[in-house]
Motif scaffolding. Structure first.
Motif, PDB file in Angstrom:
ATOM      1  N   ALA A 248       0.877  -1.251   0.040  1.00  0.00           N
ATOM      2  CA  ALA A 248      -0.082  -0.105   0.023  1.00  0.00           C
ATOM      3  C   ALA A 248       0.855   1.498   0.054  1.00  0.00           C
ATOM      4  N   VAL A 249       1.978   1.238   0.765  1.00  0.00           N
ATOM      5  CA  VAL A 249       2.935   2.451   0.866  1.00  0.00           C
ATOM      6  C   VAL A 249       3.603   2.540  -0.642  1.00  0.00           C
ATOM      7  N   VAL A 250       3.890   1.425  -1.051  1.00  0.00           N
ATOM      8  CA  VAL A 250       4.427   1.512  -2.521  1.00  0.00           C
ATOM      9  C   VAL A 250       3.583   2.292  -3.441  1.00  0.00           C
ATOM     10  N   LEU A 251       2.415   1.817  -3.542  1.00  0.00           N
ATOM     11  CA  LEU A 251       1.333   2.197  -4.314  1.00  0.00           C
ATOM     12  C   LEU A 251       1.013   3.697  -4.197  1.00  0.00           C
ATOM     13  N   LEU A 252       0.957   4.164  -2.899  1.00  0.00           N
ATOM     14  CA  LEU A 252       0.789   5.555  -2.787  1.00  0.00           C
ATOM     15  C   LEU A 252       2.040   6.473  -2.862  1.00  0.00           C
ATOM     16  N   ALA A 253       3.245   5.774  -2.928  1.00  0.00           N
ATOM     17  CA  ALA A 253       4.394   6.434  -3.520  1.00  0.00           C
ATOM     18  C   ALA A 253       4.272   6.628  -4.658  1.00  0.00           C
ATOM     19  N   LEU A 254       3.571   5.711  -5.491  1.00  0.00           N
ATOM     20  CA  LEU A 254       3.360   5.896  -7.087  1.00  0.00           C
ATOM     21  C   LEU A 254       2.376   6.733  -7.552  1.00  0.00           C
ATOM     22  N   ARG A 255       1.681   7.340  -6.445  1.00  0.00           N
ATOM     23  CA  ARG A 255       0.625   8.158  -6.876  1.00  0.00           C
ATOM     24  C   ARG A 255      -0.689   7.409  -7.221  1.00  0.00           C
ATOM     25  N   GLN A 256      -0.702   6.122  -6.925  1.00  0.00           N
ATOM     26  CA  GLN A 256      -1.960   5.467  -6.855  1.00  0.00           C
ATOM     27  C   GLN A 256      -2.756   5.302  -5.654  1.00  0.00           C
ATOM     28  N   PHE A 257      -3.626   6.624  -5.594  1.00  0.00           N
ATOM     29  CA  PHE A 257      -4.218   7.009  -4.317  1.00  0.00           C
ATOM     30  C   PHE A 257      -5.204   5.912  -3.961  1.00  0.00           C
ATOM     31  N   TRP A 258      -6.287   5.586  -4.896  1.00  0.00           N
ATOM     32  CA  TRP A 258      -7.057   4.528  -4.362  1.00  0.00           C
ATOM     33  C   TRP A 258      -6.739   3.085  -4.312  1.00  0.00           C
ATOM     34  N   GLY A 259      -5.587   2.650  -5.267  1.00  0.00           N
ATOM     35  CA  GLY A 259      -4.827   1.449  -4.985  1.00  0.00           C
ATOM     36  C   GLY A 259      -4.245   1.280  -3.744  1.00  0.00           C
ATOM     37  N   GLY A 260      -3.391   2.492  -3.304  1.00  0.00           N
ATOM     38  CA  GLY A 260      -3.034   2.310  -2.045  1.00  0.00           C
ATOM     39  C   GLY A 260      -3.955   2.056  -0.871  1.00  0.00           C
ATOM     40  N   LEU A 261      -5.191   2.876  -0.901  1.00  0.00           N
ATOM     41  CA  LEU A 261      -6.001   2.907   0.113  1.00  0.00           C
ATOM     42  C   LEU A 261      -6.688   1.431  -0.050  1.00  0.00           C
ATOM     43  N   ALA A 262      -7.090   1.139  -1.197  1.00  0.00           N
ATOM     44  CA  ALA A 262      -7.603  -0.280  -1.023  1.00  0.00           C
ATOM     45  C   ALA A 262      -6.966  -1.440  -0.615  1.00  0.00           C
ATOM     46  N   VAL A 263      -5.587  -1.521  -0.769  1.00  0.00           N
ATOM     47  CA  VAL A 263      -4.516  -2.430  -0.196  1.00  0.00           C
ATOM     48  C   VAL A 263      -4.536  -2.168   1.221  1.00  0.00           C
ATOM     49  N   LEU A 264      -4.510  -1.056   1.693  1.00  0.00           N
ATOM     50  CA  LEU A 264      -4.241  -0.429   3.146  1.00  0.00           C
ATOM     51  C   LEU A 264      -5.498  -1.160   4.010  1.00  0.00           C
ATOM     52  N   GLN A 265      -6.674  -0.863   3.297  1.00  0.00           N
ATOM     53  CA  GLN A 265      -7.994  -1.288   3.726  1.00  0.00           C
ATOM     54  C   GLN A 265      -8.230  -2.843   4.095  1.00  0.00           C
ATOM     55  N   ILE A 266      -7.433  -3.639   2.935  1.00  0.00           N
ATOM     56  CA  ILE A 266      -7.535  -5.053   3.468  1.00  0.00           C
ATOM     57  C   ILE A 266      -6.290  -5.509   4.481  1.00  0.00           C
ATOM     58  N   GLY A 267      -5.093  -4.566   4.366  1.00  0.00           N
ATOM     59  CA  GLY A 267      -4.164  -4.993   4.933  1.00  0.00           C
ATOM     60  C   GLY A 267      -4.395  -4.749   6.555  1.00  0.00           C
TER      61      GLY A 267
END
Length: 342
Positions: A248-267
């Motif tokens: 999730a942190v990597v996705l947020l760093a890649l500026r994939q806002f909803w992707g990062g939050l979605a993975v964070l939601q599961i994790g």
């Protein structure tokens, strides 16, 4: 604050959207197909929210003996012992079906829940191939409330991008406290985005209405719910995927806002896997190619092999299947942005 949209990647392309005639045709065909499919769908996981609303409106408690008895009569172990473990606001999702005859409840719920996901996909111009994303048909078969909540989150993202603040506020009020392991992170993000845009009035009004109605029916529901959660955890062994949080942190760093939050939601929350991974669908709310969508669908279906082949650790192989496509989409988007800016 001004009413300007927050600068989130991928938003400009979706700022002004209208529903085309072909989208309406697709939606109508989907409604007919879902109505027909309802005769073959055996799941009934819409029942606990419906029972909760029925019991509360009749003066009882959703966390009391009547609910426990319904679980024992309708569910096998360990779910019968686990009982009703939802926060009480989930019952408002059952409002459209509470007065329906029994024969109509299942079909209407299927159209309502899967239809909400389809509407979200259409509004966000997401590839319709994502309807085959494995957790969605699994959730639809079980008639799981997670499907409706995911659809509402997609609609909420569209409402934010198009500055429909009352719609966004209603979505957040209905989802943020209905099933925290499915919605809390992403609904919370939508609430913060609304506040950032200065839309605090509709957000406040919608939350006060939902909270007031819920506490009016069951003033001590929070304490009752926390006790129910403990019973549920004792009866049912849950899995955690905290190892996914760095992704999730990597996705947020890649500026994939909803992707990062979605993975964070599961994790950050316990999960049973399967349909509970449906919130990852929200991760593709950023513009994604048809190829990227098909890769997401293929990865999800490949995950079936993880339990069949006894792959361990499961979180790693499931992560490859489910998170790999998200990471590839994020890396590609980041590369495209760098190329465009260069």
């Amino acid at each position: 604050m001004s009413g300007e949209r927050p600068a989130i990647p991928g938003m400009k392309q979706l700022a002004s959207m209208t529903i085309r005639r072909d989208q309406v045709v697709v939606a109508l065909i989907a409604v007919v197909a879902l109505s027909a499919a309802s005769f073959f769908v055996q799941g009934r996981d819409y029942q606990p929210p419906l029972w909760a609303l029925q019991i509360e409106l009749s003066g009882g408690s959703a966390y009391g003996p009547e609910m426990a008895e319904r679980f024992r009569e309708n569910y096998a172990e360990p779910f019968a012992s686990g009982g009703f473990a939802y926060p009480l606001p989930v019952m408002w999702l059952a409002l459209p079906i509470v007065a329906l005859p029994d024969v109509a409840v299942g079909p209407v719920w299927l159209v309502l829940s899967v239809g909400s996901v389809l509407v979200g996909l259409l509004l966000l111009r997401m590839p319709l191939s994502l309807v085959f994303f494995l957790p969605l048909p699994l959730g639809a078969y079980l008639q799981q409330v997670t499907v409706l909540l995911t659809g509402l989150l997609l609609i909420g993202i569209w409402a934010w991008r198009t500055q429909r603040w009352w719609l966004l506020s209603g979505v957040v009020a209905l989802t943020i406290g209905a099933k925290p392991q499915t919605t809390l992170v992403m609904a919370g993000a939508l609430a913060l985005l609304a506040l950032r845009a200065g839309a605090w009035r509709p957000l406040l009004v919608c939350h006060l209405v939902v909270a007031a109605l819920t506490f009016a029916l069951e003033p001590a529901w929070v304490a009752e719910w926390l006790q129910a959660v403990e019973r549920y955890r004792t009866a049912i062994g849950l899995n955690w995927a905290v190892e996914w949080v760095p992704v999730a942190v990597v996705l947020l760093a890649l500026r994939q806002f909803w992707g990062g939050l979605a993975v964070l939601q599961i994790g950050l929350f316990p999960t049973l896997f399967g349909y509970t991974l449906l919130p990852l669908l929200v991760g593709y709310a950023a513009p994604v190619s048809q190829r990227g969508a098909l890769l997401a669908v293929a990865g999800a279906w490949l995950s079936i092999l993880v339990p069949v082949l006894g792959m361990r650790p499961a979180w790693l192989f499931l992560g490859i299947c489910y998170l790999g496509p998200l990471l590839l989409a994020g890396a590609r988007s980041s590369q495209e942005r760098d190329t465009a800016s260069g």
